[in-house]
Design an enzyme around this catalytic site. Structure first.
Site, PDB file in Angstrom:
ATOM      1  N   GLY A  90     -68.091 -31.566  98.226  1.00  0.00           N
ATOM      2  CA  GLY A  90     -68.245 -31.471  96.763  1.00  0.00           C
ATOM      3  C   GLY A  90     -67.643 -32.731  96.207  1.00  0.00           C
ATOM      4  O   GLY A  90     -68.278 -33.785  96.155  1.00  0.00           O
ATOM      5  N   ARG A 137     -73.219 -39.982  84.172  1.00  0.00           N
ATOM      6  CA  ARG A 137     -72.097 -39.222  83.612  1.00  0.00           C
ATOM      7  C   ARG A 137     -72.048 -39.208  82.095  1.00  0.00           C
ATOM      8  O   ARG A 137     -71.811 -38.162  81.498  1.00  0.00           O
ATOM      9  CB  ARG A 137     -70.770 -39.736  84.184  1.00  0.00           C
ATOM     10  CG  ARG A 137     -70.552 -39.181  85.558  1.00  0.00           C
ATOM     11  CD  ARG A 137     -69.282 -39.636  86.214  1.00  0.00           C
ATOM     12  NE  ARG A 137     -69.257 -39.066  87.568  1.00  0.00           N
ATOM     13  CZ  ARG A 137     -68.831 -39.710  88.638  1.00  0.00           C
ATOM     14  NH1 ARG A 137     -68.391 -40.958  88.536  1.00  0.00           N
ATOM     15  NH2 ARG A 137     -68.840 -39.099  89.814  1.00  0.00           N
ATOM     16  N   GLY A 181     -65.937 -13.768  66.323  1.00  0.00           N
ATOM     17  CA  GLY A 181     -65.254 -12.495  66.525  1.00  0.00           C
ATOM     18  C   GLY A 181     -66.005 -11.619  67.512  1.00  0.00           C
ATOM     19  O   GLY A 181     -66.601 -12.109  68.469  1.00  0.00           O
ATOM     20  N   GLU A 205     -71.297 -33.384  88.485  1.00  0.00           N
ATOM     21  CA  GLU A 205     -71.348 -34.842  88.356  1.00  0.00           C
ATOM     22  C   GLU A 205     -69.937 -35.417  88.374  1.00  0.00           C
ATOM     23  O   GLU A 205     -69.631 -36.386  87.677  1.00  0.00           O
ATOM     24  CB  GLU A 205     -72.102 -35.233  87.073  1.00  0.00           C
ATOM     25  CG  GLU A 205     -73.519 -34.729  87.122  1.00  0.00           C
ATOM     26  CD  GLU A 205     -74.555 -35.715  86.639  1.00  0.00           C
ATOM     27  OE1 GLU A 205     -74.204 -36.881  86.381  1.00  0.00           O
ATOM     28  OE2 GLU A 205     -75.711 -35.310  86.528  1.00  0.00           O
TER      29      GLU A 205
END
Lengths: 385, 299, 394
Positions: free
Chosen positions: A130, A242, A339, A363
């Site tokens: 990862g 990015r 709420g 990313e």
């Protein structure tokens, strides 16, 4: 705030907004509910030439810059971040080809991507890799005529829907940073199949799948650039994409902010609309400040990249980190302002909150990106020192 | 008698689940040239006020137009879309034409951004006050000036005039066949066209020779949004403007002189409120209603 | 100049600006200026001007044409050899007009194997022109257009009325264009002006909020179409006598260019809205498609057809065949129950002539209450179940 967009950029922005409001808004809840890929909307985006923005004119594109692309991502995200990522991921999946591909490859693949006929996807992540990109295990073994791919990619956006995949695989484990290469793999190549579709917290309309390579032969001419350039290309490609996630986060937060303001105007408690209460005003003000700051940062980075800058790793990481953290905060606050109603799926904000979370993760997790910024800072100090 | 709404919902589900295969099949980006028929299409557009709900000031009993901007007649967008689809399917070109004041140029540029190749504005102060007869005469002169065409498409009616008369009257002025309320173009081949058109109780399948005039209903398609290239083209496009001089119109056939009908009065319907709105708790209101209906022998 | 501002009288007050439906007026240097292009001479500004500064000049028209045009014609439409109701409705109105003008009323009928000509007489016609021919059986528009134009040119009626049906709206304008005469579509009112003896044709414009009265001053015949169910038909008077004239169809003169290949009946419509005595109708207030089931329940209990305003049809909650309104069906049932329908003008245009209108809406200001005979201000999801329960309970 005035961002001095060009006429072309204003046209792009207003067209993207129109598509978002007329075509995406009516179906976003249903797409999220059913977790269906938004093919109809992809078609609308394609018909309006929005996929042409990130392809050069020589290949039937419109030759737009990063800011043009990010404006579209932002406008779509304002209505549905899931549709936005399906669009943006095609740009990401074409990025290596655009920057490093050779003439034949570009002629072969870019026109179809520009027309929206085919979508692209970027395949890097694996179960073992990862944040630790170098820990990928998918191999590409050189044979006569090409490379044989073996391995599994995980969590690939547009997996199964895209036709063209940029796959990062190990060509020589021993060479460390030069150990991987990038390949263009077409769907329906023998040996290339898909795993199950992931069930996600958010971005549920987007298709996220495993890619499975079993002795998948990829022709020689489908390697992008030179052997061993895979990791370096990846870094460069992500530097460009990015801020796009930054744009996604900004759009998402903008949508949440607008919804919260509208709700606060209408919701009457204690005899007045809650927007008259200072506590709510403070929340909304903070949200608005955050969104604007993230937008300004993202646009500035986009302009830096478009100006032809060679190095923008640090800025790009900053935009993504700031905007995504901001989006998580703003969407959560929006639910708070709604709420009890905000918690209900009949109202749009809980989806926005669920969608926002992943922008802090993919990313490049924000933790990794902080260390990227830190390392640039350290290098900088070393240079100046 | 209960409707099979369930069945209709299932059909909709299927449509949503079509996925990629259908995407490719329905993808208009795939050009299918059928026997190179090549159609020269003219689409008639009209600029209308943006809201048909013109309000009344209750005190002065006069029209109140609240910042209404002008738009293209919504039904005409379906006509334009169909013209563009025919062009994409068979090859050819689409010319958008509008009779109106100078600001009608806006809708012609919009038409180019959504697929029209050329646009013509017919504009002249002598045309003011035209009814449908004078309008169809003028448009016919313009279309005859274009000379080569295979099909003229109009929307079924405008939202301000609502008459739906210009289409058929235009066909007579041009002396070509006419089909109204077309809901689907099935096939075009060899100077003939086969269409489906809506009538009250169903559809008729009609074959007509070309050139012809048709009006279309909104069931026929979903108009597309502009494309970036279309918007760029629209911005720099040259819109041809024709006055009565270019058209060589007879001054007794245009404008007010050429109109057979004329509005002599505009007034606001006096709505006298005869109705009864029940009061009290809901249960009692419903009781009262049922009693009234029973008295009227309706239930 | 057709429209002009008298600059001496105009004081630049600007009251005329919002009155113009086409936004053609502005104040420049304290005087009003009207952009003539696009001006339809509707006169709305003239009505508003307190200083009478707006002059509208109609071109001098030749005096009314010679009195050679006499008689009122009604086109009686058929489908499958049966005459449609709209023909009889128009005969009722036509009779009234003919009596005022002291002229004769004729029905014109094209088709094949038409047996109802006597009914046309008992419903008010003095004469019936019948063209009965196999080729005319299917409402073949080219033939109808040519034949009606020819008959009108031969017999010169002063007024021709027809139903604003899909056939009527399709071929009657073509007849008007051939005859170069005026046609007014979708009339809701027809009267004879006592002085000029002209037909005053009243129709809604701008979505129905405004009514316009239109005349066809010099051209003949004066033509008008009327939507079904706007006028009510008379009870037939069996004692009436009249002439039935069979006309030979001149085949050589007119050919049909278009061909009818087939007719597909619309089977999704459960109970024909047009014929229902009671209609239960739903609008945007239903919220979603599934909620039509609630109305189906009510419809089942009272034996009603199911209708809809436009928004649910546009959103795909119910098929178009149920749409009531300006672009849907015009209905005139004995009882129309509108649930969650706000009463936009376009919808009202399709149902306001219903005998009794019941409105259920939680917005007390909804325009539907202005036409409703009975109204309940409340949440339809509460009211309708109570209504069903009480009705069932009996």
């Amino acid at each position: 705030m005035e961002y001095f967009l060009t006429e072309q950029q204003k046209t792009i922005k207003s067209l993207a907004r129109r598509i978002a409001e007329e075509k995406i808004l009516p179906v976003r809840a249903e797409l999220d509910e059913r977790e269906e890929f938004p093919w109809d909307i992809i078609k609308d985006l394609a018909d309006s030439d929005l996929f042409r923005i990130f392809v050069p004119e020589e290949y039937e594109g419109l030759g737009g810059g990063c800011l043009d692309l990010y404006l579209v991502i932002e406008e779509i995200s304002r209505v549905c971040a899931g549709v936005a990522i399906s669009y943006a991921a095609s740009a990401l999946g074409s990025s290596a080809l655009l920057e490093f591909g050779d003439e034949e490859q570009k002629q072969k693949y870019l026109p179809d991507i520009a027309s929206g006929k085919k979508l692209a996807a970027f395949a890097l992540t694996e179960p073992t890799a990862g944040s630790d990109v170098r820990a990928i295990r998918t191999t590409a073994e050189k044979v006569s005529g090409g490379y044989v791919l073996n391995g599994t990619k995980q969590f690939i956006t547009n997996g199964g829907e895209a036709e063209i995949y940029t796959v990062i695989a190990l060509t020589d484990k021993e060479r460390g940073a030069r150990g991987a290469s990038a390949f263009l793999v077409e769907k329906d190549t023998p040996g290339f199949s898909f795993g199950k579709k992931e069930k996600k917290m958010g971005l549920r309309t987007s298709s996220t799948r495993e890619l499975i390579f079993r002795n998948c032969l990829v022709p020689e001419e489908n390697m992008i650039g030179r052997e061993g350039m895979g990791f370096i290309m990846t870094m460069k490609v992500l530097d460009r994409s990015r801020p796009g996630i930054g744009a996604q986060a900004v759009g998402l937060a903008q949508g949440a902010l607008e919804a919260a303001i509208e709700y606060a105007r209408q919701r009457v408690q204690f005899g007045q609309p809650i927007i008259s209460l200072p506590v709510v005003q403070n929340m909304l003000a903070d949200m608005a400040i955050q969104v604007e700051a993230a937008r300004a940062l993202t646009y500035a980075v986009a302009r830096t990249i478009d100006s032809g800058a060679e190095r923008f790793t640090e800025e790009s990481a900053m935009a993504k980190v700031f905007a995504s953290d901001m989006a998580m905060k703003v969407t959560t606050e929006a639910v708070q302002i709604f709420g009890g109603a905000g918690y209900m799926r009949d109202y749009p904000v809980e989806k926005m909150m669920r969608d926002a979370k992943v922008t802090q993760i993919y990313e490049g997790t924000n933790q990794i990106l902080r260390s990227v910024v830190a390392s640039e800072l350290r290098k900088g100090k070393a240079r100046q020192g | 008698m209960p409707l099979n709404l369930e069945r209709e919902r299932q059909d909709k589900d299927e449509l949503l689940n079509l996925g990629r295969e259908a995407y490719l099949r329905t993808n208009l980006l795939i050009q299918v040239k059928r026997r190179n028929v090549s159609m020269n299409i003219i689409v008639c557009l009209k600029q209308v006020p943006g809201t048909t709900r013109v309000k009344i000031d209750p005190q002065t009993n006069t029209l109140v137009r609240q910042g209404i901007k002008n738009i293209v007649n919504p039904f005409d967008t379906y006509a334009l879309e169909e013209g563009v689809r025919i062009k994409e399917r068979y090859g050819g070109k689409v010319t958008a034409i509008s009779m109106g004041p100078p600001q009608a140029e806006e809708i012609l540029r919009e038409a180019i951004s959504t697929g029209a190749d050329e646009a013509i504005l017919v504009s002249d102060s002598a045309l003011a006050g035209s009814d449908t007869l004078a309008t169809s005469y003028t448009l016919a002169r313009a279309i005859n000036k274009i000379q080569e065409y295979d099909l003229v498409i109009c929307g079924r009616q405008t939202v301000d005039g609502d008459t739906g008369q210009v289409g058929p009257e235009l066909a007579e002025q041009l002396e070509i066949p006419f089909v109204a309320y077309v809901s689907k173009i099935e096939e075009i081949d060899n100077g003939r066209m086969q269409v489906q058109r809506m009538v009250e109780d169903g559809h008729e399948v009609i074959e007509t020779p070309l050139p012809a005039v048709i009006t279309v209903v909104k069931e026929i398609n979903v108009p597309r949004l502009p494309s970036l290239r279309g918007l760029a083209k629209a911005k720099s496009a040259k819109i041809l403007t024709w006055t009565t001089q270019e058209l060589g119109t007879d001054k007794n056939m245009v404008g007010l002189s050429g109109s057979a009908t004329r509005v002599i009065k505009i007034f606001f319907p006096q709505r006298v409120h005869h109705g009864e709105i029940f009061q009290g708790i809901l249960e009692n209101q419903v009781e009262s209603l049922i009693n009234k209906l029973r008295d009227a022998k309706l239930i | 100049m057709a429209i002009q501002i008298d600059l001496d009288k105009c004081n630049g007050c600007g009251d005329c600006i919002p009155s113009c439906p086409f936004d053609l007026i502005e104040i420049v240097d304290e005087k009003a200026i009207i952009n003539e292009e696009g001006c339809t001479l509707c006169g709305a500004c003239q009505e508003v001007c307190a200083y009478e500064a707006i002059l509208i000049e109609m071109p001098t028209e030749p005096e009314v044409v010679s009195d050679s045009h006499r008689g009122i014609w009604v086109f009686a439409e058929q489908r499958g050899s049966k005459l449609k109701s709209v023909g009889y409705e128009l005969l009722a109105k036509g009779r009234e007009l003919a009596d005022t003008l002291k002229t004769e009323l004729c029905a014109v009928c094209f088709g094949h194997n038409i047996n109802e000509t006597e009914q046309l007489i008992t419903h008010g016609a003095d004469k019936v022109y019948l063209v009965d021919e196999p080729t005319l059986a299917d409402n073949q528009e080219d033939l109808y257009t040519g034949e009606l134009a020819r008959l009108i040119q031969e017999h010169k009626p002063e007024i021709v009325l027809a139903g604003a049906t899909s056939l009527g709206r399709s071929f009657i304008p073509r007849v008007a264009a051939i005859l170069k005469t005026g046609l007014t579509a979708d009339c809701t009112g027809l009267e004879i002006d006592p002085e000029t003896k002209l037909l005053l044709q009243t129709r809604p414009t701008f979505g129905g909020n405004i009514l316009a009265t239109i005349i066809c001053q010099t051209r003949r015949p004066q033509m008008a179409t009327v939507r079904p169910r706007v006028f009510k038909k008379n009870t037939p008077d069996k004692t009436r006598k009249g002439q039935i004239i069979r006309v030979d169809f001149n085949k050589e003169g007119i050919t049909s260019r278009t061909k009818l290949l087939s007719f597909i009946e619309d089977i999704t419509e459960a109970v024909k809205l047009d014929e229902a005595d009671i209609i239960v109708s739903g609008g945007r207030g239903l919220g979603k498609a599934e909620n039509f089931q609630l109305l189906e329940g009510l419809a089942g209990v009272v034996g009603a057809a199911l209708g809809s305003s436009r928004p649910p049809v546009d959103d795909g909650w119910i098929p178009y065949s149920h749409q009531v309104g300006q672009t849907g069906k015009t209905v005139c049932p004995k009882l129309y129950i509108a649930c969650g329908i706000s009463g936009a003008v376009q919808h009202l245009a399709g149902m306001q002539t219903s005998d009794i209108i019941v409105a259920i809406n939680d917005d007390p200001n909804a325009p539907i209450f202005e036409v409703a005979t009975y109204g309940i201000v409340g949440d339809l999801f509460e009211v309708v179940p109570i209504l069903i329960e009480k009705l069932k309970g009996e």
